[in-house]
Design an enzyme around this catalytic site. Structure first.
Site, mmCIF file in Angstrom:
data_model
loop_
_atom_site.group_PDB
_atom_site.id
_atom_site.type_symbol
_atom_site.label_atom_id
_atom_site.label_comp_id
_atom_site.label_asym_id
_atom_site.label_seq_id
_atom_site.Cartn_x
_atom_site.Cartn_y
_atom_site.Cartn_z
ATOM 1 N N THR A 63 76.141 94.559 21.350
ATOM 2 C CA THR A 63 77.299 93.893 20.764
ATOM 3 C C THR A 63 77.799 94.687 19.559
ATOM 4 O O THR A 63 77.142 95.627 19.134
ATOM 5 C CB THR A 63 76.848 92.465 20.375
ATOM 6 O OG1 THR A 63 76.447 91.800 21.550
ATOM 7 C CG2 THR A 63 77.885 91.634 19.690
ATOM 8 N N ARG B 1 85.545 84.266 24.701
ATOM 9 C CA ARG B 1 84.260 84.322 25.384
ATOM 10 C C ARG B 1 84.493 84.353 26.895
ATOM 11 O O ARG B 1 85.412 83.711 27.405
ATOM 12 C CB ARG B 1 83.453 83.062 25.012
ATOM 13 C CG ARG B 1 82.038 82.994 25.559
ATOM 14 C CD ARG B 1 81.130 83.968 24.881
ATOM 15 N NE ARG B 1 79.715 83.666 25.129
ATOM 16 C CZ ARG B 1 78.755 84.562 24.940
ATOM 17 N NH1 ARG B 1 79.038 85.785 24.516
ATOM 18 N NH2 ARG B 1 77.501 84.239 25.146
ATOM 19 N N ASP C 105 73.485 85.025 29.241
ATOM 20 C CA ASP C 105 73.418 84.141 28.069
ATOM 21 C C ASP C 105 73.357 82.672 28.493
ATOM 22 O O ASP C 105 73.100 81.792 27.680
ATOM 23 C CB ASP C 105 74.610 84.364 27.135
ATOM 24 C CG ASP C 105 74.386 85.547 26.191
ATOM 25 O OD1 ASP C 105 73.251 86.048 26.121
ATOM 26 O OD2 ASP C 105 75.350 85.951 25.518
ATOM 27 N N GLY D 255 73.036 91.582 17.480
ATOM 28 C CA GLY D 255 71.592 91.417 17.372
ATOM 29 C C GLY D 255 71.053 90.215 18.126
ATOM 30 O O GLY D 255 69.986 89.703 17.791
ATOM 31 N N GLY D 256 71.778 89.749 19.148
ATOM 32 C CA GLY D 256 71.274 88.655 19.972
ATOM 33 C C GLY D 256 70.961 87.425 19.133
ATOM 34 O O GLY D 256 71.703 87.078 18.221
ATOM 35 N N SER E 215 76.491 81.362 22.796
ATOM 36 C CA SER E 215 76.401 82.654 22.110
ATOM 37 C C SER E 215 75.761 82.463 20.738
ATOM 38 O O SER E 215 75.737 81.363 20.193
ATOM 39 C CB SER E 215 77.814 83.214 21.925
ATOM 40 O OG SER E 215 77.800 84.386 21.145
ATOM 41 N N ASN F 52 77.197 92.105 26.179
ATOM 42 C CA ASN F 52 75.800 91.674 26.266
ATOM 43 C C ASN F 52 74.867 92.875 26.231
ATOM 44 O O ASN F 52 74.756 93.525 25.209
ATOM 45 C CB ASN F 52 75.535 90.742 27.437
ATOM 46 C CG ASN F 52 74.256 89.954 27.204
ATOM 47 O OD1 ASN F 52 73.848 89.780 26.067
ATOM 48 N ND2 ASN F 52 73.602 89.508 28.245
ATOM 49 N N THR G 211 81.285 91.569 22.461
ATOM 50 C CA THR G 211 80.091 91.943 23.218
ATOM 51 C C THR G 211 80.356 92.203 24.697
ATOM 52 O O THR G 211 81.341 91.707 25.254
ATOM 53 C CB THR G 211 79.016 90.835 23.089
ATOM 54 O OG1 THR G 211 77.798 91.286 23.663
ATOM 55 C CG2 THR G 211 79.443 89.551 23.767
#
Ligand code: DON
Length: 583
Positions: A389, A114, A431, A480-481, A460, A409, A407
């Site tokens: 993503t 990340r 995020d 898909g967030g 996340s 974003n 991702t």
């Protein structure tokens, strides 16, 4: 704009329809399912399977497996190829979670690549003089970027778990960057959203929209600078990106465009190996994403809440009701408790316990929706997040598995690539919660546990997951967030109820995330009668005009050795393949 990132705009959905039909035969011929009928449990599957969001990335993974690489080698090759051919969704300048399962010692680990906040980041860095969030700076251009984690994760996976050299693993991606790849409908549709921003940086636009226009489907995108960046990484390993020439160009480019990255931020970046979240549901073991993903804990909690219900025996409306109530409760807790575990104490034991779930279940009525306002939460701490993503799932002939969600974003990240690098900067900083209680670009609200702090990882929803049963094993995930978590939940339930990946990836989707207090559903996911039955219980049901997600799954039947792979039919760019290998 809110919601776009969960899928495609209405116009492109229509446009996609015809393209889907044209490409359907190609995909079918690319998908082989092996026939095998051994009656006893096997050591490993009959071959290997890969499902990713792009055929060329799937092919890159297959090429590495054919060269004798294992699942972890293939995962690096697929990730790097996706970074080239699906730049709208992930990239060298982004991050992700790679959930690995090694069959030799039955070990599972989550490689956390990340992004981190730069050292100069401050809690209020996206607020203007009036104290309001400057949405433009939060998502567009150099200031929106977290320090990339993807290249460090690839090197870590290759060196720790792989068998081939980094040069071998990055070769397909370098070739694709040099020779180019054809624009598909997804690239085109998502670039349409971001083109006006990308045009602020003509050098970046020159790469992804040659001549300043959104390219036509089939046009070739060549990325020579990205090929050089990848080659330097292949030759020099981690230092090839995080120190030296590439790091200098990245940092100088970001600073010149108003960002705050430093060479030290690059040198300091560390991948973290984390214990995955593990839960059980009806005899199956779930191995899933740990914080700083909120997904594993939320999925575990939702399964714990619904376990006593006979979901397959219920009417569809009742099933949606019970699941939506579980979703509502888990997303409330996500907002209250979750953040980067290196900065926030997460009560994971409590959240995943049977007792806690039983307590939540006592407030769940079969005949009535519980208004979210009746579930206490500090309004200053409510949250969720944003979008674009990719996910891939793969399994090799030894039974090694990788479930990875990656991702940048928003589509094409921050839409800015530092000159000479070919690397799009992510806009993952969005995020974080830019201001407690303030909605982000998608109308979602942030919270203080996820406030910006130097070096912190932003919360996340990415939820790469592996489900292990005595008979069958599933590897799945999706972009898909904030909806990732509920899509994976529905996929896991469908697998456990006996279905294969073709079914999980194409399930009609519905979603509840505590706030807004509504069940949102894909077009045609529910009948008018089912919607009326849910409204009767007190739910607000919002039928969206677009679908969401892009799920990629593979399944291994442990009794027969058979493999299946499937890609989401919503975006028809995916590649799902089962490969017969000499082993
Ligand atoms: O990490 C997260 O949760 C988000 N940055 C993921 C965004 C996403 O899945 C967008 N997909 N359409």
């Amino acid at each position: 704009m809110p919601g776009y990132a969960f899928a495609m705009p209405r116009d492109s959905a229509i446009q996609m329809g015809s393209i889907m039909i044209q490409r359907a035969t190609l995909i079918v011929s690319f998908t082989l399912v092996l026939a095998s009928a051994a009656a006893v449990a096997r050591q490993g599957p009959d071959g290997a399977a890969i499902s990713s969001a792009h055929e060329l990335a799937t092919e890159a993974g297959a090429e590495i497996l054919r060269q004798g690489g294992n699942a972890f080698d293939a995962a690096v090759a697929v990730s790097a190829a996706l970074a080239v051919v699906e730049p709208e969704s992930s990239g060298v300048g982004g991050g992700g979670f790679w959930l690995l399962h090694r069959s030799a010692d039955d070990r599972s680990v989550m490689v956390d690549g990340r992004e981190t906040a730069p050292a100069a980041a401050t809690r209020d860095m996206y607020l203007d003089e009036q104290g309001e969030v400057d949405r433009d700076r939060a998502v567009n251009g150099a200031l929106a970027g977290g320090i990339p984690g993807a290249p460090a994760a690839w090197v870590h996976i290759a060196e720790t778990y792989g068998t081939l050299s980094l040069s071998e693993l990055l070769a397909p991606a370098i070739r694709l960057a040099e020779e180019g790849f054809p624009v598909d409908a997804k690239y085109q549709a998502l670039l349409n959203f971001r083109a006006h921003v990308m045009l602020r940086w003509p050098e970046t636009a020159a790469i992804f929209m040659p001549g300043g226009d959104v390219p036509a489907i089939g046009d070739t995108i060549r990325q020579p600078d990205l090929a050089n960046t990848l080659r330097t990484l292949a030759e020099q390993g981690r230092d090839g990106f995080y120190r030296g020439d590439v790091a200098r160009k990245m940092v100088e480019g970001v600073q010149a465009a108003g960002g705050i990255w430093t060479l030290e931020d690059f040198a300091d970046y560390e991948v973290v190996e984390r214990e995955p979240v593990r839960t059980e549901y009806r005899g199956y073991e779930l191995i899933t994403a740990a914080p700083p993903s909120s997904g594993g804990i939320a999925i575990g909690q939702m399964l714990e809440i619904v376990e006593p219900f006979d979901l397959p025996g219920m009417s569809r409306a009742d099933r949606v009701h019970v699941l939506a109530e579980a979703m509502r409760r888990a997303y409330r807790d996500r907002a209250l408790y979750l953040g980067d575990p290196d900065f926030v104490d997460i009560p994971d034991g409590m959240l995943l316990s049977e007792h806690y779930a039983a307590g939540l279940r006592t407030t769940l009525r079969l005949d009535r929706a519980t208004p979210s306002s009746m579930l206490a939460a500090d309004p200053d701490r409510l949250g969720a997040e944003s979008a674009d993503t990719t996910h891939f799932s793969l399994i090799d002939s030894q039974g090694n598995m990788v479930s990875a969600t990656l991702t940048v974003n928003l589509p094409f990240g921050a839409a800015y690539a530092p000159p000479g690098t070919g690397v799009l900067v992510n806009n993952e900083m969005d995020d974080f919660s830019a201001k407690p209680g303030e909605p982000n670009a998608y109308g979602l609200i942030g919270f203080s546990a996820n406030a910006i702090e130097p070096h912190k990882r932003m919360l996340s929803s990415m939820s790469p997951t592996i489900v292990v049963g005595d008979d069958r094993t599933a590897v799945l995930g999706t972009p898909g967030g904030s909806r990732i978590i509920t899509m994976v939940l529905l996929g896991v339930l469908d697998f456990i109820e006996g279905n294969g990946p073709e079914s999980w990836v194409s399930l009609p989707r519905f979603h509840h995330q505590y706030l807004p207090d509504e069940i949102s559903v894909e077009p045609d996911a529910l009948t008018d009668e089912e919607i009326a039955a849910l409204e009767e219980k007190g739910h607000t049901v919002t039928v969206r005009n677009r679908t969401w997600g892009n799920m990629h799954g593979v399944m291994w039947n442990r009794r027969t050795g058979d493999l299946e792979a499937a890609h989401d039919p919503r975006w028809n760019s995916g590649g799902a393949v089962v490969i017969e290998l000499e082993h």
